[in-house]
Design a protein around this motif. Structure first.
Motif, PDB file in Angstrom:
ATOM      1  N   ALA A  30       9.177  14.069  83.756  1.00  0.00           N
ATOM      2  CA  ALA A  30       9.098  14.136  85.214  1.00  0.00           C
ATOM      3  C   ALA A  30       7.776  13.536  85.698  1.00  0.00           C
ATOM      4  CB  ALA A  30       9.206  15.574  85.678  1.00  0.00           C
ATOM      5  N   ALA A  31       7.864  12.617  86.614  1.00  0.00           N
ATOM      6  CA  ALA A  31       6.666  11.941  87.094  1.00  0.00           C
ATOM      7  C   ALA A  31       5.902  12.840  88.073  1.00  0.00           C
ATOM      8  CB  ALA A  31       7.056  10.645  87.779  1.00  0.00           C
ATOM      9  N   VAL A  32       4.593  12.746  87.984  1.00  0.00           N
ATOM     10  CA  VAL A  32       3.762  13.454  88.953  1.00  0.00           C
ATOM     11  C   VAL A  32       3.646  12.549  90.165  1.00  0.00           C
ATOM     12  CG1 VAL A  32       1.478  14.412  89.337  1.00  0.00           C
ATOM     13  CG2 VAL A  32       2.456  14.424  87.062  1.00  0.00           C
ATOM     14  N   ASP A  33       3.475  13.125  91.305  1.00  0.00           N
ATOM     15  CA  ASP A  33       3.301  12.310  92.485  1.00  0.00           C
ATOM     16  C   ASP A  33       1.875  11.773  92.522  1.00  0.00           C
ATOM     17  OD1 ASP A  33       3.363  11.061  94.822  1.00  0.00           O
ATOM     18  OD2 ASP A  33       3.856  12.806  96.056  1.00  0.00           O
ATOM     19  N   LEU A  34       1.718  10.590  91.971  1.00  0.00           N
ATOM     20  CA  LEU A  34       0.366  10.059  91.806  1.00  0.00           C
ATOM     21  C   LEU A  34      -0.309   9.683  93.118  1.00  0.00           C
ATOM     22  CD1 LEU A  34       0.767   7.872  88.623  1.00  0.00           C
ATOM     23  CD2 LEU A  34      -0.272  10.117  88.842  1.00  0.00           C
ATOM     24  N   ASP A  35       0.487   9.592  94.183  1.00  0.00           N
ATOM     25  CA  ASP A  35      -0.122   9.289  95.481  1.00  0.00           C
ATOM     26  C   ASP A  35      -1.180  10.335  95.832  1.00  0.00           C
ATOM     27  OD1 ASP A  35       1.587   7.233  95.580  1.00  0.00           O
ATOM     28  OD2 ASP A  35       2.999   8.165  96.994  1.00  0.00           O
ATOM     29  N   HIS A  36      -0.969  11.520  95.311  1.00  0.00           N
ATOM     30  CA  HIS A  36      -1.901  12.585  95.648  1.00  0.00           C
ATOM     31  C   HIS A  36      -3.012  12.758  94.630  1.00  0.00           C
ATOM     32  CE1 HIS A  36       0.544  13.808  99.007  1.00  0.00           C
ATOM     33  NE2 HIS A  36       1.619  13.735  98.229  1.00  0.00           N
ATOM     34  N   LEU A  37      -3.039  11.890  93.636  1.00  0.00           N
ATOM     35  CA  LEU A  37      -4.071  12.001  92.613  1.00  0.00           C
ATOM     36  C   LEU A  37      -5.312  11.213  93.015  1.00  0.00           C
ATOM     37  CD1 LEU A  37      -4.899  12.871  89.683  1.00  0.00           C
ATOM     38  CD2 LEU A  37      -3.958  10.683  88.927  1.00  0.00           C
ATOM     39  N   LYS A  38      -6.449  11.896  93.032  1.00  0.00           N
ATOM     40  CA  LYS A  38      -7.700  11.188  93.323  1.00  0.00           C
ATOM     41  C   LYS A  38      -8.599  11.260  92.098  1.00  0.00           C
ATOM     42  CE  LYS A  38      -7.938  12.653  98.188  1.00  0.00           C
ATOM     43  NZ  LYS A  38      -7.301  13.987  98.079  1.00  0.00           N
TER      44      LYS A  38
END
Ligand code: ADP
Ligand code: MG
Ligand code: MG
Length: 362
Positions: A30-38
């Protein structure tokens, strides 16, 4: 994403996940929502990855970033992590993913729990530790390694025996409560199960010559690794390095240098070969001259604790690989050391009140 969301909802109840939840999450793609990764701060740079402290939906995480050329290391580390979750003395894996970097190439990420105190080596270079903390830290690393080395069947889950192949004080991370976890499985190798290592494989050379030169066992340096019993041989190589890690750790133990300055932190063989020992220098010192780290001058007392400790180190870094302790046995030795002193503290206490028995140890 599910896993992280779940953890977030649970807030501070860190241990509320069942083992099964974690296993499932670790095994899912399952992919993590990388848009929210800083990515916030560079905290480590190793051979294959760059490690950042990051933030994902307000949660602090560590992110190990691999460039496209290191894709195989990424795949290997991710698959080993999935085998090992969850364990108290193994770094906590959260998720893995792929994304496109600024230059248009793919890059790969491993998300894991962030360990605020960093690696063991760095921790020891700025802090001394008391006896019970030092025992607990080294016991934890050993327990993690013993788990790694063990083949396990849990229900329908199979965990092969795995060799770490890069045991060093930089690949151990320290929790806020100073318990320790084993990390960096980029060079790890399955020893049992469907694809264990075999002598004569195309990668025989890489089987015998990986890891950090400073921590290489004499049989690796001398090209005499026993590939006929690859499983035992690679475990013995890990235990050799564990012995050096004990030496680095206990040198910083304040109770072992009573009334004297605790020796400065040193990497194994740093006094002899400095900061960048070459393979050839290590070969001469460790394989040919059979040299091992010296115990500090301040370890003078002939106490039971010190004797057992020295013996344990020597039994880990024995020149004869087959004579070395297993990780399981080393774990028991370290546990005994922990108890020995708990006992002594009580003993010392009694002593100060009754004056009936000689004070022993530490
Ligand atoms: P490499 O395979 O490149 O050596 P590591 O996984 O060992 O990468 O990470 C390199 C360094 O980054 C470690 O020695 C440690 O100092 C730091 N580091 C790695 N993971 C974490 C983490 N989860 N929390 C805090 N520091 C970390
Ligand atoms: Mg590393
Ligand atoms: Mg590595």
């Amino acid at each position: 994403a599910l896993f992280l969301g779940y953890r977030m909802m649970k807030g501070k109840q860190k241990h509320s996940l069942s083992a099964l939840d974690v296993m499932e999450a670790a095994n899912s793609d399952a992919a993590v929502d990388l848009d929210h990764l800083k990515l916030l701060e560079l905290i480590g740079r190793g051979r294959y990855g760059t490690v950042f402290r990051g933030c994902l939906n307000d949660r602090c995480v560590a992110v190990k970033l691999f460039s496209s050329t290191n894709r195989l290391n990424f795949c290997s580390e991710r698959s080993i992590y999935s085998l090992l979750q969850p364990h108290d003395n193994i770094a906590r894996f959260l998720s893995a993913d792929e994304r496109t970097a600024a230059d248009g190439r793919p890059e790969f990420l491993i998300l894991m729990e962030y360990y605020p105190l960093g690696c063991l080596s760095r921790y020891l270079s700025v802090h001394t530790v008391d006896w019970s903390t030092c025992c607990r830290m080294t016991h934890g690393v050993t327990r993690g390694l013993a788990f790694l080395h063990t083949e396990l069947y849990r229900g329908d889950q199979y965990k092969p025996a795995v060799a770490h192949r890069d045991v060093t004080s930089r690949n151990v991370l320290v929790r806020a409560d100073r318990s320790c976890v084993l990390a960096d499985f980029g060079l790890s190798m399955r020893l049992t199960g469907s694809r264990p290592c075999r002598p004569g494989d195309d990668d025989t050379v890489s089987i015998s010559e990986v890891g950090t030169v400073r921590y290489m066992a004499p049989e690796v340096l001398g090209g005499a690794l026993n590939l006929r019993d690859c499983e035992s041989a690679l475990k013995q190589v890990d235990v050799y390095a564990l012995g050096l890690l004990y030496w680095e750790s206990f040198r910083r133990c304040s109770h072992l240098s009573p009334g004297e300055a605790v020796p400065e932190y040193q990497l194994a063989f740093q006094a002899e070969l400095g900061n960048h020992p070459s393979f050839e220098e290590m070969q001469i010192l460790v394989a040919r001259e059979k040299f091992r780290p010296r115990f500090p001058e301040t370890w003078k007392e002939n106490s039971l604790a010190l004797r057992s400790l020295k013996e344990t180190m020597e039994d880990c870094w024995d020149q004869d690989a087959e004579a070395r302790l297993t990780a399981q046995c080393a774990e028991e030795r370290l546990w005994d050391l922990t108890l020995l002193t708990t006992h002594n503290h009580r003993y010392t206490h009694t002593h100060t009140h009754t004056h009936t028995q000689p004070q022993e140890d530490l």
